[in-house]
Scaffold this motif. Structure first.
Motif, PDB file in Angstrom:
ATOM      1  N   ALA A 302       0.830  -1.207   0.000  1.00  0.00           N
ATOM      2  CA  ALA A 302       0.000   0.000   0.000  1.00  0.00           C
ATOM      3  C   ALA A 302       0.861   1.252   0.000  1.00  0.00           C
ATOM      4  N   ILE A 303       1.981   1.233   0.727  1.00  0.00           N
ATOM      5  CA  ILE A 303       2.761   2.468   0.795  1.00  0.00           C
ATOM      6  C   ILE A 303       3.703   2.612  -0.398  1.00  0.00           C
ATOM      7  N   GLY A 304       3.650   1.652  -1.320  1.00  0.00           N
ATOM      8  CA  GLY A 304       4.371   1.893  -2.567  1.00  0.00           C
ATOM      9  C   GLY A 304       5.451   0.891  -2.915  1.00  0.00           C
TER      10      GLY A 304
ATOM     11  N   VAL B  95       1.239   2.285  -8.198  1.00  0.00           N
ATOM     12  CA  VAL B  95       2.191   2.117  -7.101  1.00  0.00           C
ATOM     13  C   VAL B  95       2.996   3.403  -6.913  1.00  0.00           C
ATOM     14  N   ASP B  96       3.380   4.039  -8.028  1.00  0.00           N
ATOM     15  CA  ASP B  96       4.133   5.304  -7.922  1.00  0.00           C
ATOM     16  C   ASP B  96       3.311   6.375  -7.213  1.00  0.00           C
ATOM     17  N   ARG B  98       0.987   5.905  -5.042  1.00  0.00           N
ATOM     18  CA  ARG B  98       0.891   5.570  -3.618  1.00  0.00           C
ATOM     19  C   ARG B  98       2.078   6.097  -2.824  1.00  0.00           C
ATOM     20  N   ARG B  99       3.239   6.149  -3.487  1.00  0.00           N
ATOM     21  CA  ARG B  99       4.443   6.577  -2.766  1.00  0.00           C
ATOM     22  C   ARG B  99       4.346   8.015  -2.286  1.00  0.00           C
TER      23      ARG B  99
END
Lengths: 387, 373
Positions: A302-304, B95-96, B98-99
């Motif tokens: 979730a955090i990447g 995903v990027d 989310r960072r």
């Protein structure tokens, strides 16, 4: 600071000490299984050629009809004299072998069993076993012999001075040596060629005494090449004999056992079972770890973090397990080998190649489990952590 | 820049949406089991605010949160987060996104095998930084959250509040402009929950980051700048708490509303929105159908019954446009901006709704109209 990154796999793996130790024990168990099976396999092969290994020869001459040590097939002694005349041959001496007629009486139970008898001229350096060559002079006395200490228990007492019967003739044991048993002989006796003739006069069919020998052992002159000399001998000698280097002869013997017994299959399957057991154990360990940390892994996603990071963590755990599990497995196998050598006389060794092979198999085993276990974490939906 | 313009641009810059959602629908399941969980939602979250999202369970809050968090693919509609449209993005690109978002969960989800420091460092390691910088940053945020002396403790050796603070540190360490939090106080006792929320509020202020917080916890509603209520997949109310409060205070000073109760004021304020009109703009044209009620926040307007003849100037605090709404007749005069004006606007439907629910307010308005005539 030793770590630039958090060693996640290591920390997860070692967090619960008890579980970690049990995990290593599980891996080590599979490793021991594989070491044992492969050890037995190579020990059985090794024992088939133990006698050949201990012969002091560069080239071995055998009858054209002899394709294994499991049959008696002799060659005319005259061929040895012919060989001596060939350039590059330093010496040639006979080895007499009989495992069909001789029968050894257990001095305790008086029961008789077949045994393999090796005859040689005490003047010839036939064996690489120092114990035999050291007692060669004593063997010149009539009705004497040396016996293999590693012969099976059923042959009874074997210490120096023991008096018993070999093929119904009195015999005195003047010493012992160490060689080991194989599939065709459960014990070995060494005596001089003179005694050999006395005990087994009808040996080797018609013709003059001792005229037929089982193997001709050839030493080559310094500076010559065994392959070259063998080539010369093949053209110089009649085609009823077969000239091979010692290694070629050993390889031929190994091939015979390989082709004619299911040894490789049996023990190979045993080792494969060890491998599979290892995969199951390792998978169980890693899968439990993954499932226990599912919310954490999902959080990382979730955090990447990408799937490949999470997969790497699991594979890293697998690698750590394989290395750390291999070490106690190796240690335990070493101890077990020692115990088995003492108990069975099987020539169990731990050559570096086997350690490398099994380390490779252990890594493969854990990697396969790691890939399987990582699949679970890849399917973990990062959105689930919000549920 | 006029006063009205300054006030307006301040409002605008705040709402340069960190999150912008347009026509968002979402379904779960396939075929006969297909169920709509989000229905045509529009939402804009301004920077630097704490937004609390409430609603009964199963109302789609979590789905909305995970869509904003780039944890799910957008099916229908538009979701822009930090300037990036999420619809149609490949998983790798999600995903990027989310960072650059901070996530705080109901459970802290810390690795039990890792110390507070190591757990936070895992998040920092997503950034391309030298090792020592990662370490410093993690230590800094933990210290800021009052965990300076707990850095090398494992979660098992910490209290619930401390663990949640580590989780917050993990969410904040990469300095995100948006933080999504799902029931961050649910697992905490009252005091610890309060402490965590105050911390979040402070961080939102200091770092100008937007915090979207899903909660059932009524005790923490007071920190919200904005409250969104979601029922059956629809945003049913969206209250800019702070703005409403400002409007209320302003209304309370207006002669029109001076005697109106606070309850009614807040109802009116909730329904009002701001509009900015530069000097010379026609706000109401004589003869048009009335659709809005106006209240001047800044600036002044001219009221003209005939073109060019100003019969009255209305100043800040004065209201106009109510007559046409009450009577249903066309506009009786034209109103144009004398200078730049900032006005609060109440739509016709909302205006009538307020009137219907409040007899005193109706009387008040009628009195104002009567006096004007």
């Amino acid at each position: 600071m030793p770590w630039s990154r958090v060693p996640l796999a290591w920390l997860i793996l070692t967090h619960q000490k008890r579980r970690f130790v049990l995990s290593l024990a599980g891996i080590a168990f599979a490793v021991v299984l594989m070491y044992m099976e492969l050890g037995f396999l190579s020990a059985l092969y090794d024992s088939q050629v133990a006698l050949l290994q201990q012969l002091n020869a560069d080239l071995i001459m055998s009858s054209k009809a002899k394709y294994t040590m499991a049959i008696n097939e002799a060659l005319p002694r005259g061929r040895l004299y012919q060989a001596r005349a060939v350039a590059g041959v330093a010496d040639a001496y006979p080895l007499y072998v009989d495992f069909e007629q001789p029968s050894w009486r257990n001095p305790g139970t008086r029961g008789s069993r077949p045994i393999r008898v090796l005859g040689f001229n005490p003047a010839d350096p036939v064996f690489l076993i120092p114990e035999i060559q050291a007692r060669a002079e004593q063997l010149r006395q009539p009705d004497t012999a040396l016996i293999d200490r590693e012969s099976q228990e059923t042959y009874g007492r074997r210490e120096q001075g023991t008096v018993t019967e070999l093929s119904r003739r009195r015999l005195r044991v003047v010493g012992t040596f160490s060689l080991g048993t194989d599939f065709i002989s459960h014990g070995n006796v060494v005596m001089s060629d003179k005694n050999f003739l006395k005990f087994f006069p009808s040996s080797r069919g018609p013709g003059p005494n001792l005229s037929r020998v089982e193997l001709g052992l050839l030493k080559i002159a310094p500076g010559t090449h065994p392959g070259t000399v063998a080539g010369v001998l093949r053209t110089a000698l009649p085609p009823d004999v077969h000239i091979q280097t010692k290694q070629e002869f050993i390889d031929q013997e190994l091939k015979f056992w390989h082709d004619n017994t299911p040894l490789g299959y049996m023990f190979g399957l045993g080792a494969a079972l060890g491998f599979v057991v290892g995969i199951v154990i390792c998978y169980q360990i890693l899968y439990t770890d993954v499932v226990d940390h599912l919310p954490q892994f999902a959080t990382l996603k979730a955090i990447g973090y990408r799937d490949r990071f999470v997969r790497r963590v699991v594979l890293h755990e697998a690698l750590l397990l394989s290395f750390l599990g291999h070490v106690p497995g190796l240690g335990m196998s070493y101890l077990l080998y020692g115990m088995l050598v003492r108990a069975t006389g099987l020539p169990l060794h731990l050559p570096p190649e086997r350690v490398l092979l099994l380390l490779g198999l252990t890594i493969a085993m854990c990697t396969v489990s790691g890939i399987l276990a990582a699949r679970r974490v890849i399917t973990a939906d990062p959105a689930e952590v919000f549920a | 820049m006029s006063k009205a313009q300054a006030a307006w641009s301040e409002q605008r810059s705040k709402s340069a949406g960190v999150v912008r959602i347009c026509g968002l629908n979402h379904h779960f399941g396939e075929g006969d089991f297909r169920k709509q969980v989000l229905v045509d939602n529009n939402l804009e979250l301004p920077a630097g605010e704490i937004i609390i999202m409430t609603g009964p369970s199963g109302s789609g809050k979590t789905t909305l949160l995970t869509l904003i968090g780039a944890l799910r693919s957008v099916q229908d509609g538009s979701v822009r987060v930090l300037g990036q449209e999420l619809r149609g993005l490949a998983n790798e690109r999600l995903v990027d996104v989310r960072r650059s978002i901070g996530f705080i969960f109901q459970d802290h989800n810390l690795f039990p095998a890792l110390t507070a420091m190591q757990n936070v460092r895992l998040a920092v390691e997503l950034q391309a930084l030298p090792a020592h910088a990662r370490r410093e940053r993690a230590a800094e945020i933990l210290t800021r959250l009052g965990l300076g002396n707990r850095m090398h403790y494992r979660p098992a050796a910490m209290s619930g509040g401390q663990r949640q603070r580590v989780a917050i540190a993990r969410a904040l360490v990469n300095q995100p402009r948006l933080i999504l939090a799902d029931e961050p106080t649910a697992a905490l006792d009252r005091d610890t929950g309060r402490e965590v929320v105050n911390l979040l509020q402070e961080l939102a202020r200091q770092d100008n980051c937007t915090i979207l917080l899903v909660t059932h916890d009524n005790r923490i509603l007071d920190v919200a700048d904005r409250i969104i209520n979601l029922v059956d997949g629809r945003i049913t109310s969206h209250v800019a708490v702070k703005e409403t409060l400002a409007i209320c205070q302003f209304l309370a000073q207006c002669p029109t509303f001076v005697t109106v109760s606070h309850a009614i004021l807040s109802t009116v304020a909730e329904k009002m929105h701001q509009e900015f009109h530069p000097a010379g703009t026609v706000l109401i044209r004589k003869g048009d159908v009335g659709d809005k009620f106006y209240l001047i926040r800044e600036g002044s307007v001219n009221v003209q019954v005939q073109e060019g003849q100003t019969i009255k100037v209305l100043q800040a605090g004065e209201a106009f446009g109510e007559m046409a709404l009450l009577t249903g007749q066309p506009r009786s005069a034209t109103v144009l901006a004398r200078e730049d004006v900032l006005v609060y606007v109440l739509g016709k439907a909302d205006f009538r709704a307020v009137l219907d629910t409040s007899e005193p307010f109706k009387e008040q308005i009628l009195k104002v109209i009567f006096q004007r005539q």
